[in-house]
Enzyme design. Structure first.
Site, PDB file in Angstrom:
ATOM      1  N   CYS A  66      -7.799   0.086 -32.174  1.00  0.00           N
ATOM      2  CA  CYS A  66      -6.615   0.945 -32.285  1.00  0.00           C
ATOM      3  C   CYS A  66      -5.385   0.055 -32.432  1.00  0.00           C
ATOM      4  O   CYS A  66      -5.503  -1.131 -32.725  1.00  0.00           O
ATOM      5  CB  CYS A  66      -6.487   1.882 -31.080  1.00  0.00           C
ATOM      6  SG  CYS A  66      -6.152   1.047 -29.522  1.00  0.00           S
ATOM      7  N   HIS A 123      16.234   3.404 -36.938  1.00  0.00           N
ATOM      8  CA  HIS A 123      16.114   4.742 -37.539  1.00  0.00           C
ATOM      9  C   HIS A 123      16.582   5.838 -36.592  1.00  0.00           C
ATOM     10  O   HIS A 123      16.842   6.963 -37.034  1.00  0.00           O
ATOM     11  CB  HIS A 123      14.670   4.997 -37.999  1.00  0.00           C
ATOM     12  CG  HIS A 123      13.789   5.660 -36.992  1.00  0.00           C
ATOM     13  ND1 HIS A 123      13.269   4.989 -35.899  1.00  0.00           N
ATOM     14  CD2 HIS A 123      13.344   6.936 -36.906  1.00  0.00           C
ATOM     15  CE1 HIS A 123      12.534   5.831 -35.191  1.00  0.00           C
ATOM     16  NE2 HIS A 123      12.560   7.015 -35.768  1.00  0.00           N
ATOM     17  N   CYS A 167       7.409   7.457 -27.478  1.00  0.00           N
ATOM     18  CA  CYS A 167       7.689   7.498 -28.920  1.00  0.00           C
ATOM     19  C   CYS A 167       7.155   6.259 -29.626  1.00  0.00           C
ATOM     20  O   CYS A 167       6.919   6.286 -30.828  1.00  0.00           O
ATOM     21  CB  CYS A 167       9.188   7.675 -29.170  1.00  0.00           C
ATOM     22  SG  CYS A 167      10.205   6.259 -28.743  1.00  0.00           S
ATOM     23  N   LYS A 175      20.954  -4.301 -25.807  1.00  0.00           N
ATOM     24  CA  LYS A 175      21.281  -2.957 -26.284  1.00  0.00           C
ATOM     25  C   LYS A 175      22.543  -2.418 -25.623  1.00  0.00           C
ATOM     26  O   LYS A 175      23.361  -1.750 -26.270  1.00  0.00           O
ATOM     27  CB  LYS A 175      20.112  -2.006 -26.034  1.00  0.00           C
ATOM     28  CG  LYS A 175      18.945  -2.182 -26.984  1.00  0.00           C
ATOM     29  CD  LYS A 175      17.912  -1.091 -26.768  1.00  0.00           C
ATOM     30  CE  LYS A 175      16.750  -1.255 -27.733  1.00  0.00           C
ATOM     31  NZ  LYS A 175      15.733  -0.198 -27.538  1.00  0.00           N
ATOM     32  N   ASP A 187      12.311   6.461 -21.380  1.00  0.00           N
ATOM     33  CA  ASP A 187      11.106   6.880 -22.093  1.00  0.00           C
ATOM     34  C   ASP A 187       9.867   6.533 -21.275  1.00  0.00           C
ATOM     35  O   ASP A 187       8.847   6.147 -21.827  1.00  0.00           O
ATOM     36  CB  ASP A 187      11.049   6.196 -23.468  1.00  0.00           C
ATOM     37  CG  ASP A 187      10.014   6.826 -24.402  1.00  0.00           C
ATOM     38  OD1 ASP A 187       9.643   7.981 -24.167  1.00  0.00           O
ATOM     39  OD2 ASP A 187       9.574   6.150 -25.345  1.00  0.00           O
TER      40      ASP A 187
END
Length: 451
Positions: free
Chosen positions: A408, A130, A246, A144, A188
């Site tokens: 969680c 996305h 993220c 990647k 990140d």
């Protein structure tokens, strides 16, 4: 008469066979990359690279193809032929081929950057698509860096692409970074940010730093001119529990695209000498209102441990140890509770789930809506911490024999919740589930959604 069912079955069969062949090809390519890495390590070569195709040649003129391809930027008065030649002779290292790195690499390759280095240890997976726009379903499971290389060469075959498919660390960073003109931090995680900052200061390389989370993004340029470095702004890393990436907080793909494209823009400005480089300033993007703010950040810190006149840090250190965090954006389990204060997911299923208990899921409502365990009640962590849940469960909390289980997504926020609830109800049995819902999927119910 056409047998539509038979045709549909044949189509399904062909799609399945194609998917299996692609998966087999990806496995073979990964085996080859692993073998090349082993050979590289055995020969002392720290890089996984493709051969240098331009032989280090300094281009002094543009080809007819260059002029046709880049004509729309060539006619810019402040860019022109000399700007394009600077780009053609430049090299940019992009660290992280994710939501930021993909659009940044795409625009740099399209603009005519001579050499791009792509660093990423990770493989393409479905949750990437996305926002990581260079990857495709056909390359799921591929490195990647290699996946991005394929897409970039389809865009511009004249761009030299070097792939570094290992994790950047203190042992290989200086060797890799020194061969590039500009570095883009598209990572990140905090440990990599400090690593890149220190290496770029020591090697005097401009560092274009971007970040994106939820609907917000930030951008600045460190180690450029008289501007500050990352350590000038953040001399001490934040505690691990205060860091959200993220994968935990979520992000809109278009936000990473916005910041990644602007990282490419800043790199081009640095290379070409165009405009006012974003050094000493921080660009803040609020995607929910589409507002950009540009604020001044502090100047160079005179006592900075890295970029001052008398630095205390003169070689790279162990950044995972320094930050208390892994240098990846994968699951980074916190260890806030003792083992007896935690519950294995299989023990919960086999023993506790069958008995009376209060199961509190501390994820956000949007996440709870995606999937939840039977009998779980949703109390977001913020409500747990401000005690607004107490009235809701006043009757249950009166029973000190009723076990309270906190849950969680990955078993991190639930530990924070346990610490707080235990302080309020010391007589209760209060535990969390190790690994959270991810552990439930991996160990108990493979059909349970994972995100």
């Amino acid at each position: 008469m056409i047998d539509s069912e038979a045709l549909e079955n044949e189509r399904t069969k062909l799609k399945r066979e194609i998917a299996e062949l692609r998966a087999a090809l990806n496995r073979k390519e990964q085996c080859l990359r692993d073998l090349e890495t082993t050979i590289s390590e055995a020969t002392g070569d720290e890089d996984d690279v493709h051969p240098d195709t331009n032989g280090g040649v300094c281009h002094t003129q543009l080809s007819n193809d260059d002029i046709a391809r880049y004509s729309r930027q060539l006619i810019l008065p402040d860019f022109g032929v000399q700007g394009q030649l600077r780009l053609k002779n430049s090299s940019v290292l992009i660290v992280g081929m994710g939501g930021l790195g993909c659009p940044a690499a795409q625009y740099l390759a399209a603009a005519g950057c001579g050499k791009l280095g792509l660093i990423d240890y990770d493989e393409v997976e479905r949750s990437n698509f996305h926002r990581q726009i260079l990857h495709s379903e056909a390359r799921c499971g591929m490195s990647k860096a290699e996946s991005a290389r394929i897409a970039l060469l389809e865009l511009n075959q004249h761009c030299e692409i070097r792939c570094h498919t290992r994790l950047l660390n203190s042992r290989n960073a200086m060797h890799i970074i020194r061969t590039y003109d500009v570095v883009l931090d598209c990572s990140d995680n905090v440990a990599t940010r400090y690593l890149l900052n220190d290496a770029c200061v020591m090697l005097r390389k401009p560092l274009v730093s971007g970040s994106a989370l939820k609907t917000d993004g930030q951008l600045t340029v460190y180690c450029y001119g008289n501007g500050p470095c990352y350590r000038c702004i953040y001399p001490v890393p934040p505690p691990p529990e205060a860091v959200t990436n993220c994968g935990d907080g979520g992000v809109l793909g278009a936000v990473t695209g916005t910041i990644g494209a602007m990282q490419a823009l800043e790199a081009i400005k640095v290379i070409v000498g165009l405009g006012d480089v974003l050094a000493g300033r921080l660009l803040i993007f609020d995607g929910s209102s589409c507002l950009f703010r540009n604020i001044r950040i502090r100047s160079k810190r005179p006592n900075c441990h890295v970029c001052s006149a008398q630095p205390l840090i003169t070689e790279l250190i162990d950044y995972e140890l320094f930050c208390g965090m892994h240098a990846t954006d994968k699951d980074n389990p916190l260890q806030l509770l003792a083992s007896e204060e935690r519950l294995d997911v299989e023990e919960y299923r086999n023993k506790v789930q069958q008995q009376p208990h209060l199961l509190i899921d501390v994820r956000q409502p949007a996440e709870f809506e995606i999937c939840q365990l039977p009998d779980a009640v949703n109390v977001p962590l913020a409500e747990v911490l401000d005690d607004s849940y107490l009235k809701r469960f006043s009757k249950q909390l009166e029973d000190t024999q009723l076990p309270i289980i906190l849950l969680c997504r990955r078993g991190n926020d639930s530990q924070i919740a346990v610490q707080h609830v235990r302080n309020r109800f010391p007589k209760h049995s209060i535990r969390d589930i190790i690994g959270g819902l991810h552990a439930w999927t991996h160990k108990v119910d493979p059909s349970f959604p994972i995100y």
